[in-house]
Design an enzyme around this catalytic site. Structure first.
Site, PDB file in Angstrom:
ATOM      1  N   GLU A  53       0.831  -1.207   0.000  1.00 49.76           N
ATOM      2  CA  GLU A  53       0.000   0.000   0.000  1.00 49.76           C
ATOM      3  C   GLU A  53       0.869   1.261   0.000  1.00 49.76           C
ATOM      4  OE1 GLU A  53      -2.141  -2.945   2.834  1.00 49.76           O
ATOM      5  OE2 GLU A  53      -0.118  -2.605   2.032  1.00 49.76           O
ATOM      6  N   CYS A  87      -0.433   0.348   7.686  1.00 49.69           N
ATOM      7  CA  CYS A  87      -0.892   0.818   6.376  1.00 49.69           C
ATOM      8  C   CYS A  87      -2.287   1.422   6.461  1.00 49.69           C
ATOM      9  CB  CYS A  87      -0.888  -0.338   5.374  1.00 49.69           C
ATOM     10  SG  CYS A  87       0.775  -0.894   4.943  1.00 49.69           S
ATOM     11  N   TRP A 176      20.230 -39.239 -12.320  1.00 53.38           N
ATOM     12  CA  TRP A 176      19.283 -38.231 -12.774  1.00 53.38           C
ATOM     13  C   TRP A 176      18.122 -38.879 -13.526  1.00 53.38           C
ATOM     14  CZ3 TRP A 176      19.478 -33.916 -10.428  1.00 53.38           C
ATOM     15  CH2 TRP A 176      20.695 -33.352 -10.044  1.00 53.38           C
ATOM     16  N   THR A 202      18.890 -40.720   1.912  1.00 56.29           N
ATOM     17  CA  THR A 202      19.095 -39.799   0.789  1.00 56.29           C
ATOM     18  C   THR A 202      20.348 -38.953   1.008  1.00 56.29           C
ATOM     19  OG1 THR A 202      16.742 -39.693   0.278  1.00 56.29           O
ATOM     20  CG2 THR A 202      18.094 -37.878  -0.508  1.00 56.29           C
ATOM     21  N   ASP A 206      23.030 -39.909  -1.870  1.00 59.85           N
ATOM     22  CA  ASP A 206      23.122 -38.899  -2.935  1.00 59.85           C
ATOM     23  C   ASP A 206      24.123 -37.785  -2.621  1.00 59.85           C
ATOM     24  OD1 ASP A 206      21.162 -40.370  -4.135  1.00 59.85           O
ATOM     25  OD2 ASP A 206      19.544 -38.932  -3.787  1.00 59.85           O
ATOM     26  N   LEU A 210      21.457 -29.502  -1.674  1.00 61.39           N
ATOM     27  CA  LEU A 210      20.171 -28.906  -1.292  1.00 61.39           C
ATOM     28  C   LEU A 210      20.221 -27.376  -1.267  1.00 61.39           C
ATOM     29  CD1 LEU A 210      18.856 -31.286   1.544  1.00 61.39           C
ATOM     30  CD2 LEU A 210      18.545 -31.451  -0.930  1.00 61.39           C
ATOM     31  N   ARG A 213      21.384 -23.443  -7.038  1.00 60.58           N
ATOM     32  CA  ARG A 213      22.533 -23.237  -7.917  1.00 60.58           C
ATOM     33  C   ARG A 213      22.127 -22.852  -9.333  1.00 60.58           C
ATOM     34  NH1 ARG A 213      22.974 -28.065  -5.655  1.00 60.58           N
ATOM     35  NH2 ARG A 213      22.858 -29.277  -7.583  1.00 60.58           N
ATOM     36  N   THR A 295      10.954 -41.452   3.861  1.00 62.10           N
ATOM     37  CA  THR A 295      10.581 -40.166   4.461  1.00 62.10           C
ATOM     38  C   THR A 295       9.312 -39.626   3.822  1.00 62.10           C
ATOM     39  OG1 THR A 295      12.903 -39.661   4.936  1.00 62.10           O
ATOM     40  CG2 THR A 295      11.362 -37.813   4.924  1.00 62.10           C
TER      41      THR A 295
END
Length: 347
Positions: A53, A87, A176, A202, A206, A210, A213, A295
């Site tokens: 506003e 506001c 991938w 995980t 892997d 996280l 990028r 999970t």
């Protein structure tokens, strides 16, 4: 579409510009209209800066027109002093006679008080224009304040045969499933949320970073479930580049250090509920659950999720780790350069 809806939809367009940068504040867009012409626009950009506003009012060149204008805004104007003045006081001070509001603010310090203040000052106020769209815009903010937990997004990718990964995947080797366009989209999603969570397997298998990028924006807080604190310190998750929260079992001797925070919970009880309570206590309005299968399945079985985004990639393998069991019909599906992206909502 009537006039009020037309201008609130423009407010929604403006508000979306702030996605990912306004936390803990909501997304808000505002336009000011005089004689069916927009004379001012604004949106909230980040916490601590001017609200939508204020931005819209500042953008009006001829301030004398405000006395005969209508202000449209997606969310009820604030009525309290936070990092910025209310506001609603500014709208009253500028003598704007008409205010059209998308939806009421669920935040306890506002929650109808802004509307009440405007009405008490003799302003004409309309509430509830494109209300569903305005609530959808701030689904994270509304979930946080109404349900006292973050907005939970489940995300995973499966092959054509429903596998998350091959069984013989080497540790640290990334398999991938999706293409580069889908991978970039995931990084865009990360920039829009406040936390991202993975389980122990995980994290170990892997070795994910996280972070953000492949898109511009802030990386979310990393959240890891590591019951016995067995994950090695050399993993990318512990590189100290991003604030990281690790949930482990009680009675384990561990210390917080630098950007790493350790939180003990009782895994004999409902662990995911405890995790969400802790994220809420950390003022995190949203979290992406990125895996792994166990999970994700825990959140699904607990019915503790709001939205699921599931990729089906073109990659094919004959055997591997199956994706979570998820009996839902996709609300929408889109093609991402050959990958199928399905969206699900927990109604």
């Amino acid at each position: 579409m009537n006039t009020n809806e037309y201008y609130i939809k423009r407010c929604l367009q403006l508000a979306r510009n702030g996605l990912g940068s306004t936390y803990p504040n909501p997304l808000v867009g505002c336009v000011i209209v005089h004689d069916n012409k927009i004379i001012g626009e604004g949106w909230h950009r980040r916490a601590g800066e001017a609200h939508a506003e204020v931005k819209a009012i500042q953008s009006v060149k001829n301030k004398s027109l405000l006395k005969s204008s209508t202000l449209y805004v997606t969310l009820e104007p604030c009525s309290h002093f936070g990092k910025t003045p209310p506001c609603s006081d500014l709208i009253i001070d500028k003598k704007i006679p008409n205010i059209v509001i998308g939806t009421i603010d669920p935040f306890a310090k506002v929650a109808g008080m802004g509307v009440k203040k405007l009405l008490s000052a003799g302003r004409n106020v309309i509430v509830g224009v494109c209300e569903d769209e305005c609530e959808e815009l701030n689904k994270r903010f509304f979930t946080f304040h109404r349900k006292k937990r973050p907005y939970i997004i489940l995300k995973w990718a499966v092959t054509q045969h429903g596998f998350l990964a091959p069984k013989d995947q080497n540790q640290g080797e990334v398999f991938w499933i999706t293409n580069a366009y889908s991978q970039q989209l995931v990084h865009k999603w990360r920039s829009e949320e406040q936390a991202i969570l993975v389980g122990t397997k995980t994290a170990a298998k892997d070795n994910p970073k996280l972070n953000v990028r492949h898109w511009f924006g802030k990386s979310p807080m990393r959240v890891v479930i590591d019951k016995t604190l067995k994950l090695p310190s050399h993993l990318s998750l512990f590189d100290d580049s991003i604030s990281t929260l690790v949930f482990h079992q009680r009675n384990t001797q561990a210390q917080n250090e630098n950007n790493l925070k350790l939180k003990a919970i009782d895994f004999e009880k409902h662990s995911v509920t405890q995790i969400m309570e802790e994220l809420y206590n950390n003022n995190l309005q949203s979290v992406i659950i990125e895996g792994g299968s166990k999970t994700l399945q825990t959140f699904i079985d607990s019915n503790l999720w709001d939205e699921a985004r599931v990729f089906v990639g073109e990659n094919k393998i004959d055997k591997g780790i199956k994706g979570p069991i998820f009996n839902k019909e996709a609300a929408t599906s889109i093609d991402v350069e050959g990958d199928l992206l399905n969206y699900y909502y927990n109604d």
